[in-house]
Motif scaffolding. Sequence first.
Motif, mmCIF file in Angstrom:
data_model
loop_
_atom_site.group_PDB
_atom_site.id
_atom_site.type_symbol
_atom_site.label_atom_id
_atom_site.label_comp_id
_atom_site.label_asym_id
_atom_site.label_seq_id
_atom_site.Cartn_x
_atom_site.Cartn_y
_atom_site.Cartn_z
ATOM 1 N N ASP A 143 0.817 -1.215 0.000
ATOM 2 C CA ASP A 143 0.000 0.000 0.000
ATOM 3 C C ASP A 143 0.847 1.260 0.000
ATOM 4 O OD1 ASP A 143 -2.334 -1.465 -0.091
ATOM 5 O OD2 ASP A 143 -2.695 -1.344 2.074
ATOM 6 N N ARG A 144 1.924 1.268 0.775
ATOM 7 C CA ARG A 144 2.754 2.483 0.834
ATOM 8 C C ARG A 144 3.455 2.731 -0.494
ATOM 9 N NH1 ARG A 144 7.485 0.130 4.827
ATOM 10 N NH2 ARG A 144 8.864 -0.588 3.164
ATOM 11 N N GLU A 145 3.903 1.656 -1.157
ATOM 12 C CA GLU A 145 4.554 1.828 -2.449
ATOM 13 C C GLU A 145 3.557 2.262 -3.518
ATOM 14 O OE1 GLU A 145 6.884 -1.707 -3.147
ATOM 15 O OE2 GLU A 145 8.533 -0.895 -1.936
ATOM 16 N N LYS A 146 2.344 1.733 -3.456
ATOM 17 C CA LYS A 146 1.294 2.156 -4.396
ATOM 18 C C LYS A 146 0.957 3.628 -4.163
ATOM 19 C CE LYS A 146 -3.425 1.107 -5.930
ATOM 20 N NZ LYS A 146 -3.868 2.478 -5.934
ATOM 21 N N PHE A 147 0.813 4.024 -2.905
ATOM 22 C CA PHE A 147 0.499 5.415 -2.586
ATOM 23 C C PHE A 147 1.602 6.339 -3.087
ATOM 24 C CE2 PHE A 147 0.396 9.166 0.110
ATOM 25 C CZ PHE A 147 -0.955 9.491 0.113
ATOM 26 N N LEU A 148 2.849 5.979 -2.854
ATOM 27 C CA LEU A 148 3.971 6.808 -3.290
ATOM 28 C C LEU A 148 4.023 6.892 -4.813
ATOM 29 C CD1 LEU A 148 6.354 8.489 -2.249
ATOM 30 C CD2 LEU A 148 7.744 6.423 -2.345
ATOM 31 N N ALA A 149 3.642 5.827 -5.501
ATOM 32 C CA ALA A 149 3.654 5.818 -6.968
ATOM 33 C C ALA A 149 2.484 6.599 -7.564
ATOM 34 C CB ALA A 149 3.647 4.381 -7.480
ATOM 35 N N TYR A 196 8.032 7.696 -8.701
ATOM 36 C CA TYR A 196 8.563 6.574 -7.926
ATOM 37 C C TYR A 196 8.413 5.327 -8.782
ATOM 38 C CZ TYR A 196 8.944 2.936 -4.358
ATOM 39 O OH TYR A 196 9.320 1.833 -3.629
ATOM 40 N N GLU A 197 9.539 4.739 -9.157
ATOM 41 C CA GLU A 197 9.529 3.503 -9.939
ATOM 42 C C GLU A 197 10.831 2.758 -9.702
ATOM 43 O OE1 GLU A 197 9.064 4.736 -14.015
ATOM 44 O OE2 GLU A 197 11.047 5.640 -14.097
ATOM 45 N N ASP A 217 11.856 1.111 -7.236
ATOM 46 C CA ASP A 217 12.349 1.360 -5.881
ATOM 47 C C ASP A 217 13.167 2.647 -5.745
ATOM 48 O OD1 ASP A 217 11.155 -0.981 -4.864
ATOM 49 O OD2 ASP A 217 12.862 -2.175 -5.535
ATOM 50 N N LEU A 218 13.030 3.571 -6.686
ATOM 51 C CA LEU A 218 13.714 4.866 -6.615
ATOM 52 C C LEU A 218 12.723 6.000 -6.814
ATOM 53 C CD1 LEU A 218 16.864 4.198 -8.847
ATOM 54 C CD2 LEU A 218 16.793 4.305 -6.346
ATOM 55 N N ILE A 219 12.976 7.107 -6.137
ATOM 56 C CA ILE A 219 12.257 8.348 -6.378
ATOM 57 C C ILE A 219 13.172 9.208 -7.230
ATOM 58 C CG2 ILE A 219 11.414 10.489 -5.325
ATOM 59 C CD1 ILE A 219 10.817 8.765 -2.809
ATOM 60 N N TRP A 220 12.646 9.779 -8.305
ATOM 61 C CA TRP A 220 13.468 10.682 -9.099
ATOM 62 C C TRP A 220 12.702 11.952 -9.428
ATOM 63 C CZ3 TRP A 220 12.134 12.060 -14.091
ATOM 64 C CH2 TRP A 220 11.306 11.197 -14.802
ATOM 65 N N PHE A 221 13.446 13.017 -9.560
ATOM 66 C CA PHE A 221 12.899 14.329 -9.895
ATOM 67 C C PHE A 221 14.017 15.159 -10.501
ATOM 68 C CE2 PHE A 221 14.163 14.190 -5.476
ATOM 69 C CZ PHE A 221 14.964 15.307 -5.318
ATOM 70 N N THR A 222 13.636 16.254 -11.124
ATOM 71 C CA THR A 222 14.633 17.143 -11.710
ATOM 72 C C THR A 222 14.621 18.471 -10.966
ATOM 73 O OG1 THR A 222 13.124 18.054 -13.365
ATOM 74 C CG2 THR A 222 14.376 16.084 -13.989
ATOM 75 N N THR A 223 15.748 19.139 -11.005
ATOM 76 C CA THR A 223 15.877 20.461 -10.400
ATOM 77 C C THR A 223 17.039 21.178 -11.072
ATOM 78 O OG1 THR A 223 15.953 21.661 -8.288
ATOM 79 C CG2 THR A 223 17.432 19.767 -8.513
ATOM 80 N N GLY A 224 17.127 22.461 -10.843
ATOM 81 C CA GLY A 224 18.259 23.208 -11.374
ATOM 82 C C GLY A 224 19.529 22.834 -10.630
ATOM 83 N N ALA A 225 20.570 22.524 -11.356
ATOM 84 C CA ALA A 225 21.832 22.125 -10.721
ATOM 85 C C ALA A 225 22.383 23.230 -9.830
ATOM 86 C CB ALA A 225 22.859 21.737 -11.782
ATOM 87 N N GLN A 226 22.134 24.492 -10.185
ATOM 88 C CA GLN A 226 22.645 25.620 -9.408
ATOM 89 C C GLN A 226 21.593 26.233 -8.485
ATOM 90 O OE1 GLN A 226 25.924 26.349 -9.237
ATOM 91 N NE2 GLN A 226 26.052 24.495 -10.494
ATOM 92 N N SER A 227 20.400 25.605 -8.414
ATOM 93 C CA SER A 227 19.373 26.077 -7.475
ATOM 94 C C SER A 227 19.800 25.720 -6.049
ATOM 95 C CB SER A 227 18.029 25.419 -7.793
ATOM 96 O OG SER A 227 18.080 24.024 -7.488
ATOM 97 N N ARG A 228 19.133 26.275 -5.072
ATOM 98 C CA ARG A 228 19.430 25.901 -3.676
ATOM 99 C C ARG A 228 19.323 24.394 -3.490
ATOM 100 N NH1 ARG A 228 16.077 30.413 -0.292
ATOM 101 N NH2 ARG A 228 17.139 32.193 -1.196
ATOM 102 N N LYS A 229 18.216 23.825 -4.000
ATOM 103 C CA LYS A 229 18.046 22.368 -3.895
ATOM 104 C C LYS A 229 19.184 21.636 -4.583
ATOM 105 C CE LYS A 229 14.118 22.160 -5.836
ATOM 106 N NZ LYS A 229 12.811 22.143 -6.423
ATOM 107 N N GLY A 230 19.462 22.042 -5.810
ATOM 108 C CA GLY A 230 20.485 21.355 -6.588
ATOM 109 C C GLY A 230 21.851 21.392 -5.934
ATOM 110 N N LYS A 231 22.181 22.502 -5.328
ATOM 111 C CA LYS A 231 23.485 22.621 -4.665
ATOM 112 C C LYS A 231 23.550 21.804 -3.384
ATOM 113 C CE LYS A 231 24.662 27.206 -6.399
ATOM 114 N NZ LYS A 231 24.861 28.620 -6.036
ATOM 115 N N LEU A 232 22.412 21.641 -2.711
ATOM 116 C CA LEU A 232 22.397 20.912 -1.440
ATOM 117 C C LEU A 232 22.341 19.397 -1.603
ATOM 118 C CD1 LEU A 232 19.952 23.157 0.626
ATOM 119 C CD2 LEU A 232 22.407 22.841 1.027
#
Length: 142
Positions: free
Chosen positions: A9-15, A40-41, A43-58
């Motif tokens: 159930d948790r994996e289905k919800f996350l997907a 989520y596929e 067994d990995l979560i993936w997303f994109t972000t700017g490499a130089q954004s705050r998120k990307g740098k962290l």
Amino acid sequence: MSLAMSKVDREKFLADLHVGVVSMNRVDAGPLSAPIWYIYENDLIWFTTGAQSRKGKLMQVGDRISMVVQTESAPYQYVSVEGPIVAREAVDLERDVRPMAIRYLGDKQGNGYADASSTSGSVLVKMKPEKWLTVDYSLMNA
């Protein structure tokens, strides 16, 4: 009575389609949290972000991040995961941007979004969930 979701159930919800909120540590302040589109596929979560954004740098390979997804209406449900970043890769428009945009915006708007997008300066981040925390209030009625 446990309100925790089963593994299936948790994996289905996350997907399922949700906006995630990702949190990462900062040295000089509290954690940075930001909403993201994600997939989520395998067994990995993936997303994109700017490499130089705050998120990307962290977010570097080996760093641990957390993410939560939730419902906005009763019966409330959420899945919170924590794990290491296992990959940072160049973003590919057809492999990464277009399917993500279609997932969140539908075919017409998603394709329009992808057609107007550039992958320059973007990074694909993959996280391997290791720790899970879940709640499903619909289990109270079961």
